[in-house]
Design an enzyme around this catalytic site. Structure first.
Site, PDB file in Angstrom:
ATOM      1  N   LYS A   1       0.836  -1.196   0.000  1.00  0.00           N
ATOM      2  CA  LYS A   1       0.000   0.000   0.000  1.00  0.00           C
ATOM      3  C   LYS A   1       0.879   1.258   0.000  1.00  0.00           C
ATOM      4  O   LYS A   1       2.093   1.177   0.216  1.00  0.00           O
ATOM      5  CB  LYS A   1      -0.909  -0.045   1.232  1.00  0.00           C
ATOM      6  CG  LYS A   1      -1.910  -1.215   1.226  1.00  0.00           C
ATOM      7  CD  LYS A   1      -2.699  -1.210   2.522  1.00  0.00           C
ATOM      8  CE  LYS A   1      -3.803  -2.256   2.518  1.00  0.00           C
ATOM      9  NZ  LYS A   1      -4.601  -2.178   3.764  1.00  0.00           N
TER      10      LYS A   1
ATOM     11  N   PHE B   1     -14.952   3.997   8.000  1.00  0.00           N
ATOM     12  CA  PHE B   1     -13.590   4.344   7.583  1.00  0.00           C
ATOM     13  C   PHE B   1     -13.396   4.319   6.058  1.00  0.00           C
ATOM     14  O   PHE B   1     -12.305   4.549   5.561  1.00  0.00           O
ATOM     15  CB  PHE B   1     -12.568   3.403   8.252  1.00  0.00           C
ATOM     16  CG  PHE B   1     -12.815   1.931   7.974  1.00  0.00           C
ATOM     17  CD1 PHE B   1     -12.339   1.334   6.812  1.00  0.00           C
ATOM     18  CD2 PHE B   1     -13.538   1.150   8.871  1.00  0.00           C
ATOM     19  CE1 PHE B   1     -12.558  -0.010   6.549  1.00  0.00           C
ATOM     20  CE2 PHE B   1     -13.767  -0.203   8.611  1.00  0.00           C
ATOM     21  CZ  PHE B   1     -13.271  -0.779   7.445  1.00  0.00           C
TER      22      PHE B   1
ATOM     23  N   ARG C   1      -2.144 -14.630   4.151  1.00  0.00           N
ATOM     24  CA  ARG C   1      -2.786 -13.974   5.291  1.00  0.00           C
ATOM     25  C   ARG C   1      -1.957 -14.169   6.558  1.00  0.00           C
ATOM     26  O   ARG C   1      -1.864 -13.280   7.394  1.00  0.00           O
ATOM     27  CB  ARG C   1      -4.204 -14.518   5.492  1.00  0.00           C
ATOM     28  CG  ARG C   1      -5.149 -14.245   4.332  1.00  0.00           C
ATOM     29  CD  ARG C   1      -5.541 -12.798   4.205  1.00  0.00           C
ATOM     30  NE  ARG C   1      -6.432 -12.360   5.256  1.00  0.00           N
ATOM     31  CZ  ARG C   1      -7.028 -11.162   5.287  1.00  0.00           C
ATOM     32  NH1 ARG C   1      -6.803 -10.280   4.311  1.00  0.00           N
ATOM     33  NH2 ARG C   1      -7.815 -10.827   6.271  1.00  0.00           N
TER      34      ARG C   1
ATOM     35  N   THR D   1      -5.420  -7.700  10.498  1.00  0.00           N
ATOM     36  CA  THR D   1      -5.714  -6.367   9.953  1.00  0.00           C
ATOM     37  C   THR D   1      -5.220  -5.266  10.888  1.00  0.00           C
ATOM     38  O   THR D   1      -4.617  -4.285  10.454  1.00  0.00           O
ATOM     39  CB  THR D   1      -7.240  -6.225   9.737  1.00  0.00           C
ATOM     40  OG1 THR D   1      -7.686  -7.323   8.945  1.00  0.00           O
ATOM     41  CG2 THR D   1      -7.579  -4.919   9.055  1.00  0.00           C
TER      42      THR D   1
ATOM     43  N   ARG E   1       2.736  -7.018   8.998  1.00  0.00           N
ATOM     44  CA  ARG E   1       2.079  -5.955   9.772  1.00  0.00           C
ATOM     45  C   ARG E   1       2.615  -5.912  11.204  1.00  0.00           C
ATOM     46  O   ARG E   1       2.785  -4.833  11.773  1.00  0.00           O
ATOM     47  CB  ARG E   1       0.560  -6.161   9.749  1.00  0.00           C
ATOM     48  CG  ARG E   1      -0.058  -5.822   8.400  1.00  0.00           C
ATOM     49  CD  ARG E   1      -1.492  -6.302   8.305  1.00  0.00           C
ATOM     50  NE  ARG E   1      -2.164  -5.818   7.104  1.00  0.00           N
ATOM     51  CZ  ARG E   1      -3.334  -6.293   6.694  1.00  0.00           C
ATOM     52  NH1 ARG E   1      -3.960  -7.256   7.366  1.00  0.00           N
ATOM     53  NH2 ARG E   1      -3.901  -5.805   5.597  1.00  0.00           N
TER      54      ARG E   1
ATOM     55  N   HIS F   1      -1.661  -5.439   1.568  1.00  0.00           N
ATOM     56  CA  HIS F   1      -2.946  -6.112   1.358  1.00  0.00           C
ATOM     57  C   HIS F   1      -2.695  -7.532   0.867  1.00  0.00           C
ATOM     58  O   HIS F   1      -1.772  -7.768   0.102  1.00  0.00           O
ATOM     59  CB  HIS F   1      -3.768  -5.360   0.283  1.00  0.00           C
ATOM     60  CG  HIS F   1      -4.957  -6.149  -0.175  1.00  0.00           C
ATOM     61  ND1 HIS F   1      -6.144  -6.185   0.530  1.00  0.00           N
ATOM     62  CD2 HIS F   1      -5.128  -6.980  -1.237  1.00  0.00           C
ATOM     63  CE1 HIS F   1      -6.997  -6.982  -0.086  1.00  0.00           C
ATOM     64  NE2 HIS F   1      -6.404  -7.482  -1.168  1.00  0.00           N
TER      65      HIS F   1
ATOM     66  N   GLU G   1     -10.169 -10.134  -7.253  1.00  0.00           N
ATOM     67  CA  GLU G   1      -9.227  -9.023  -7.134  1.00  0.00           C
ATOM     68  C   GLU G   1      -8.149  -9.066  -8.218  1.00  0.00           C
ATOM     69  O   GLU G   1      -7.782  -8.029  -8.779  1.00  0.00           O
ATOM     70  CB  GLU G   1      -8.576  -9.037  -5.742  1.00  0.00           C
ATOM     71  CG  GLU G   1      -9.580  -8.693  -4.642  1.00  0.00           C
ATOM     72  CD  GLU G   1      -9.001  -8.811  -3.237  1.00  0.00           C
ATOM     73  OE1 GLU G   1      -7.786  -9.094  -3.084  1.00  0.00           O
ATOM     74  OE2 GLU G   1      -9.763  -8.617  -2.274  1.00  0.00           O
TER      75      GLU G   1
HETATM   76  N1  UDP Z   1      -9.306  -0.478   7.779  1.00  0.00           N
HETATM   77  C1  UDP Z   1      -9.293   0.691   8.497  1.00  0.00           C
HETATM   78  N2  UDP Z   1      -9.986   0.753   9.684  1.00  0.00           N
HETATM   79  C2  UDP Z   1     -10.678  -0.302  10.179  1.00  0.00           C
HETATM   80  C3  UDP Z   1     -10.690  -1.500   9.444  1.00  0.00           C
HETATM   81  C4  UDP Z   1      -9.984  -1.563   8.243  1.00  0.00           C
HETATM   82  O1  UDP Z   1      -8.674   1.667   8.084  1.00  0.00           O
HETATM   83  O2  UDP Z   1     -11.278  -0.191  11.263  1.00  0.00           O
HETATM   84  C5  UDP Z   1      -8.558  -0.554   6.517  1.00  0.00           C
HETATM   85  C6  UDP Z   1      -7.243  -1.302   6.664  1.00  0.00           C
HETATM   86  O3  UDP Z   1      -6.280  -0.642   5.846  1.00  0.00           O
HETATM   87  C7  UDP Z   1      -7.575  -2.676   6.105  1.00  0.00           C
HETATM   88  C8  UDP Z   1      -8.558  -2.303   4.985  1.00  0.00           C
HETATM   89  O4  UDP Z   1      -9.329  -1.245   5.537  1.00  0.00           O
HETATM   90  O5  UDP Z   1      -6.429  -3.359   5.660  1.00  0.00           O
HETATM   91  C9  UDP Z   1      -9.461  -3.416   4.535  1.00  0.00           C
HETATM   92  O6  UDP Z   1     -10.129  -3.948   5.651  1.00  0.00           O
HETATM   93  P1  UDP Z   1     -10.369  -5.525   5.761  1.00  0.00           P
HETATM   94  O7  UDP Z   1     -11.309  -5.733   6.907  1.00  0.00           O
HETATM   95  O8  UDP Z   1     -10.747  -6.067   4.425  1.00  0.00           O
HETATM   96  O9  UDP Z   1      -8.933  -6.068   6.238  1.00  0.00           O
HETATM   97  P2  UDP Z   1      -7.730  -6.813   5.466  1.00  0.00           P
HETATM   98  O10 UDP Z   1      -8.342  -7.845   4.571  1.00  0.00           O
HETATM   99  O11 UDP Z   1      -6.962  -5.763   4.717  1.00  0.00           O
HETATM  100  O12 UDP Z   1      -6.894  -7.416   6.565  1.00  0.00           O
END
Ligand code: UDP
Length: 161
Positions: A20, A68, A96, A102, A113, A126, A137
């Site tokens: 990202k 968000f 993952r 996340t 992360r 991501h 995707e």
């Molecule tokens: N995100 C955020 N705030 C939140 C949850 C998610 O800014 O409370 C952002 C974060 O960058 C995350 C992305 O939104 O990676 C996508 O969220 P998702 O739940 O799909 O998580 P991921 O698959 O990226 O772990």
């Protein structure tokens, strides 16, 4: 003589991984690539791009109603992204694990992360969260002609085939 059938099932699984804008700014592209390469996965697509609102709206369609969402789109369009497609056995699930939770506060040390981020809204990388999601995707981010099918010379050492 019977010829033993080689079992290639699952080896062709693919996933979308993206560094990202914060990861690019922080010079973490090589670090992310290194972790997938050293695991034994195969890079089959790679590009740097400035993602459009349209692409990100499609990519994050399931998050449209989240509070968000608009700040997520602002962040994801704030600079270039490095998008990649990685291939290999169970690559979606393993990615993952490599990427971590996340929320970086929940991400284990040793994950990308967990090693390089502190805040959920700047979590560096991501990775698709399911095989179906990955297919969707990949087709959003890459044209078929941008993906290269190749077989590593170390294949026999990475897989039991
Ligand atoms: N995100 C955020 N705030 C939140 C949850 C998610 O800014 O409370 C952002 C974060 O960058 C995350 C992305 O939104 O990676 C996508 O969220 P998702 O739940 O799909 O998580 P991921 O698959 O990226 O772990």
């Amino acid at each position: 003589p019977t010829t033993k059938k080689k079992n290639f099932s699952g080896i062709k699984e693919r996933t979308l991984v993206a560094v990202k804008p914060d990861g690019v700014q922080r010079r973490l592209i090589g670090e992310v690539i290194k972790r997938f390469e050293q695991r034994g996965f195969r890079l089959v697509g790679l590009k740097m791009l400035q993602a459009s609102d349209k692409l990100l709206a499609q990519h994050y369609v399931s998050l449209q109603r989240k509070p968000f969402y608009s700040s997520l789109l602002y962040y994801m369009t704030s600079g270039p992204i490095v998008a990649m497609v990685w291939e290999g056995h169970n690559v979606v699930r393993s990615s993952r694990m490599l990427v971590g939770s996340t929320d970086p506060a929940e991400a284990a040390p040793g994950t990308i992360r967990g090693d390089f981020s502190v805040h959920i809204s700047r979590n560096v990388v991501h990775a698709s969260d399911s095989v179906e999601g990955a297919e969707r995707e990949i087709s959003l981010w890459f044209h078929r002609s941008e993906l290269i099918d190749w077989e590593g010379c170390d294949h026999k050492n990475i897989y039991h085939i």
